[in-house]
Design an enzyme around this catalytic site. Sequence first.
Site, short mmCIF file in Angstrom:
data_model
loop_
_atom_site.label_atom_id
_atom_site.label_comp_id
_atom_site.label_asym_id
_atom_site.label_seq_id
_atom_site.Cartn_x
_atom_site.Cartn_y
_atom_site.Cartn_z
N ASP A 190 0.81 -1.21 0.26
CA ASP A 190 -0.57 0.21 -0.41
C ASP A 190 0.60 1.28 0.02
OD1 ASP A 190 -2.29 2.05 0.22
OD2 ASP A 190 -2.41 1.63 2.07
N ASP A 209 2.06 2.71 8.26
CA ASP A 209 1.14 1.93 7.57
C ASP A 209 1.68 0.82 6.76
OD1 ASP A 209 -1.25 1.05 7.19
OD2 ASP A 209 -2.06 2.58 6.29
P1 ADP Z 1 -4.69 4.34 7.48
O1 ADP Z 1 -4.71 2.25 7.54
O2 ADP Z 1 -6.19 4.64 8.33
O3 ADP Z 1 -3.97 4.79 6.39
P2 ADP Z 1 -1.95 4.82 8.90
O4 ADP Z 1 -1.12 3.93 9.37
O5 ADP Z 1 -1.62 5.38 7.33
O6 ADP Z 1 -3.67 3.88 9.02
O7 ADP Z 1 -1.83 6.26 9.78
C1 ADP Z 1 -3.05 7.21 9.39
C2 ADP Z 1 -1.87 8.51 9.80
O8 ADP Z 1 -1.79 8.47 11.44
C3 ADP Z 1 -0.74 8.71 8.62
O9 ADP Z 1 -0.97 8.78 7.31
C4 ADP Z 1 -0.35 9.66 9.66
O10 ADP Z 1 -0.17 11.07 9.09
C5 ADP Z 1 -0.34 9.41 10.92
N1 ADP Z 1 0.38 8.50 11.95
C6 ADP Z 1 0.20 6.65 11.51
N2 ADP Z 1 1.04 6.01 12.41
C7 ADP Z 1 1.98 7.10 12.75
C8 ADP Z 1 2.84 7.45 13.52
N3 ADP Z 1 3.46 6.31 13.74
N4 ADP Z 1 3.62 8.06 13.96
C9 ADP Z 1 3.17 10.01 13.47
N5 ADP Z 1 1.53 10.06 12.70
C10 ADP Z 1 1.37 8.85 12.64
MN MN Z 2 -2.56 5.10 5.46
#
Ligand code: ADP
Ligand code: MN
Length: 255
Positions: A190, A209
């Site tokens: 992804d 992610d």
């Molecule tokens: P989703 O499946 O909803 O896309 P993500 O893991 O991409 O889940 O997280 C969504 C958003 O949250 C990311 O785009 C980022 O902005 C923020 N985010 C996720 N993990 C972190 C992290 N470890 N530290 C800071 N921000 C994070």
């Molecule tokens: Mn994401």
Amino acid sequence: DKQMKQIEDKRAKGRVFKKDSSFLKAEENVFDVPTLKLLYSFANKGFINELGGSISTGKEANVFYAIGNEGEVAVKIYRINSSTFKSMDPYILKDPRFTHIRHSRKDIIFAWTQKEYQNLLRINKAGIRSPKPITFDRNVLIMEFMGENGVAYPSLKEIKMDDETARNFYDQIIENMRRMYVRASLVHADLSEYNILIDTEKEEVVIIDVGQAVTLNHPNAREFLTRDIENIKRFFKKFGIDEPTKEILERIKLK
Ligand code: ADP
Ligand code: MN
């Protein structure tokens, strides 16, 4: 109900969570009683001392900012009632590590959370900058917060950059894909400008992610890798980068 009221009372006393946090204002289906209990148990163990605001509300998960004994953390909570959990199936049921799990919505989500934790471990070990996993249980994953003083790093999508800077980030991304492939035996599956954050101070890319990342023996691994490459190519086209897919593949598979 009664259980919920008890948890609410504890919260109101400010024992664990800040009263004014956006925590309980978010969609209520994130915070079913078992999830709230789990968060309290994380709090009792010191993984969370103060829960801050919502960082993101995605299709399947909510991400919150928190401070724990390890410092700033991100708490990713998969919604049990998520209606899109079906889309998780191809990434988990065909991954040889997870073929044995039960196929109920809950079990798939729990396995998914565990998979993301394990993938983060492998990816970090491969020398890729990504959140260090701290702990997980059921549908909740706690990891290193990628940002500073409560502000998350911007995504690749959000930043303004010149062609030279773009080239630098592009090369870092391909090198990270190579490490993921060769050292961690994983394909992100992804990868896009949304799941890449930029540490602007160090000019360094951060991969996030990784719940859907699959091992190389997943039957669709090759297809997912090509899709990741095409996403990256599409994004960097406007910065004058146009490397043939075949050459990128060769770079990624280089040991
Ligand atoms: P989703 O499946 O909803 O896309 P993500 O893991 O991409 O889940 O997280 C969504 C958003 O949250 C990311 O785009 C980022 O902005 C923020 N985010 C996720 N993990 C972190 C992290 N470890 N530290 C800071 N921000 C994070
Ligand atoms: Mn994401």
